[in-house]
Design an enzyme around this catalytic site. Structure first.
Site, mmCIF file in Angstrom:
data_model
loop_
_atom_site.group_PDB
_atom_site.id
_atom_site.type_symbol
_atom_site.label_atom_id
_atom_site.label_comp_id
_atom_site.label_asym_id
_atom_site.label_seq_id
_atom_site.Cartn_x
_atom_site.Cartn_y
_atom_site.Cartn_z
ATOM 1 N N GLU A 74 -1.020 -4.299 11.570
ATOM 2 C CA GLU A 74 -0.180 -3.933 10.423
ATOM 3 C C GLU A 74 1.283 -4.213 10.741
ATOM 4 O O GLU A 74 2.073 -4.576 9.876
ATOM 5 C CB GLU A 74 -0.373 -2.466 10.074
ATOM 6 C CG GLU A 74 0.311 -2.053 8.791
ATOM 7 C CD GLU A 74 -0.080 -0.640 8.404
ATOM 8 O OE1 GLU A 74 -0.904 -0.484 7.502
ATOM 9 O OE2 GLU A 74 0.421 0.303 9.043
ATOM 10 N N HIS B 239 0.831 -1.197 0.000
ATOM 11 C CA HIS B 239 0.000 0.000 0.000
ATOM 12 C C HIS B 239 0.870 1.253 0.000
ATOM 13 O O HIS B 239 2.103 1.194 0.084
ATOM 14 C CB HIS B 239 -0.990 0.013 1.180
ATOM 15 C CG HIS B 239 -0.392 0.382 2.502
ATOM 16 N ND1 HIS B 239 -1.147 0.759 3.589
ATOM 17 C CD2 HIS B 239 0.890 0.437 2.932
ATOM 18 C CE1 HIS B 239 -0.373 1.027 4.604
ATOM 19 N NE2 HIS B 239 0.869 0.832 4.248
ATOM 20 N N CYS C 154 5.174 5.272 5.048
ATOM 21 C CA CYS C 154 3.997 4.755 4.347
ATOM 22 C C CYS C 154 3.615 5.614 3.147
ATOM 23 O O CYS C 154 2.776 5.214 2.338
ATOM 24 C CB CYS C 154 2.818 4.573 5.305
ATOM 25 S SG CYS C 154 2.960 3.052 6.266
ATOM 26 N N ASP D 280 -4.338 -11.098 -0.388
ATOM 27 C CA ASP D 280 -2.950 -11.568 -0.370
ATOM 28 C C ASP D 280 -2.233 -11.275 -1.693
ATOM 29 O O ASP D 280 -2.741 -11.563 -2.773
ATOM 30 C CB ASP D 280 -2.919 -13.069 -0.073
ATOM 31 C CG ASP D 280 -1.531 -13.527 0.329
ATOM 32 O OD1 ASP D 280 -0.830 -12.779 1.048
ATOM 33 O OD2 ASP D 280 -1.132 -14.637 -0.084
ATOM 34 N N HIS D 281 -1.053 -10.677 -1.561
ATOM 35 C CA HIS D 281 -0.195 -10.323 -2.699
ATOM 36 C C HIS D 281 -0.814 -9.270 -3.621
ATOM 37 O O HIS D 281 -0.460 -9.184 -4.794
ATOM 38 C CB HIS D 281 0.249 -11.566 -3.486
ATOM 39 C CG HIS D 281 1.288 -12.345 -2.748
ATOM 40 N ND1 HIS D 281 1.039 -12.943 -1.538
ATOM 41 C CD2 HIS D 281 2.586 -12.577 -3.007
ATOM 42 C CE1 HIS D 281 2.138 -13.520 -1.103
ATOM 43 N NE2 HIS D 281 3.098 -13.312 -1.963
ATOM 44 N N HIS E 216 4.922 -0.022 -0.645
ATOM 45 C CA HIS E 216 5.727 -0.907 0.216
ATOM 46 C C HIS E 216 4.763 -1.927 0.802
ATOM 47 O O HIS E 216 3.536 -1.732 0.766
ATOM 48 C CB HIS E 216 6.397 -0.100 1.347
ATOM 49 C CG HIS E 216 5.388 0.541 2.226
ATOM 50 N ND1 HIS E 216 4.775 1.724 1.910
ATOM 51 C CD2 HIS E 216 4.814 0.111 3.375
ATOM 52 C CE1 HIS E 216 3.883 2.009 2.834
ATOM 53 N NE2 HIS E 216 3.874 1.052 3.737
ATOM 54 N N HIS F 251 3.336 -4.868 3.810
ATOM 55 C CA HIS F 251 3.220 -5.248 5.220
ATOM 56 C C HIS F 251 2.764 -6.697 5.272
ATOM 57 O O HIS F 251 2.026 -7.154 4.390
ATOM 58 C CB HIS F 251 2.174 -4.403 5.951
ATOM 59 C CG HIS F 251 2.561 -2.982 6.150
ATOM 60 N ND1 HIS F 251 3.442 -2.570 7.132
ATOM 61 C CD2 HIS F 251 2.193 -1.855 5.491
ATOM 62 C CE1 HIS F 251 3.584 -1.260 7.075
ATOM 63 N NE2 HIS F 251 2.839 -0.791 6.087
HETATM 64 NI NI NI Z 1 2.599 1.116 5.406
#
Ligand code: NI
Length: 136
Positions: free
Chosen positions: A125, A15, A34, A80-81, A40, A42
């Site tokens: 997160e 995100h 972020c 996911d992914h 990037h 998580h």
């Molecule tokens: Ni982040």
């Protein structure tokens, strides 16, 4: 008697938190790493908790095999992914913060369980940062 049963789940997703109305500098000041332009990832962890009465026929509040399959369909397969900003319409114009993600997850899962049960989602997160939502 009222009991809560829970199942943990995991997904990895990318995100970026950004407000297009602000300068790059202000975005970095508010969102820190972020706001990194090229996204990037998580490793998210979550707990889905269901509270209700025990069914005398099964001894269950909710069948955890069924919950496992709901979470796979609604969360793992969906998130996911993925790049949340680009791949998930909900987050095309709304920041995928833990607050916004946990509400979105709750709505997806709550549709799949009966209305006499209470659902709460806790979304991590990072090891230390998490959000909770129970539909209120
Ligand atoms: Ni982040």
């Amino acid at each position: 008697m009222i009991v809560t049963v829970s199942r943990k789940g995991y997904f990895s997703a990318a995100h970026k938190l950004y407000n297009n109305c602000w300068s790059y500098e202000k975005n970095i000041e508010i969102f820190g790493k972020c706001a990194h332009f090229n996204y990037h990832g998580h490793n998210y962890e979550y707990i889905a908790s269901i509270t209700g009465k025990i069914d005398p026929e099964t001894g269950f509040v909710f069948n955890l095999q069924k919950l496992k399959s709901i979470l796979y369909d609604e969360i793992e397969k969906f998130f996911d992914h993925k790049n949340m900003n680009l791949d998930i319409e909900e987050f095309s114009s709304k920041n995928p913060t833990i607050e916004n993600i946990v509400i979105f997850m709750w709505n997806k899962i709550n549709k799949r369980i009966s209305s006499n049960l209470d659902l709460k989602i806790t979304l991590y997160e990072t090891k230390n940062n998490f959000a909770e939502y129970d539909g209120k």
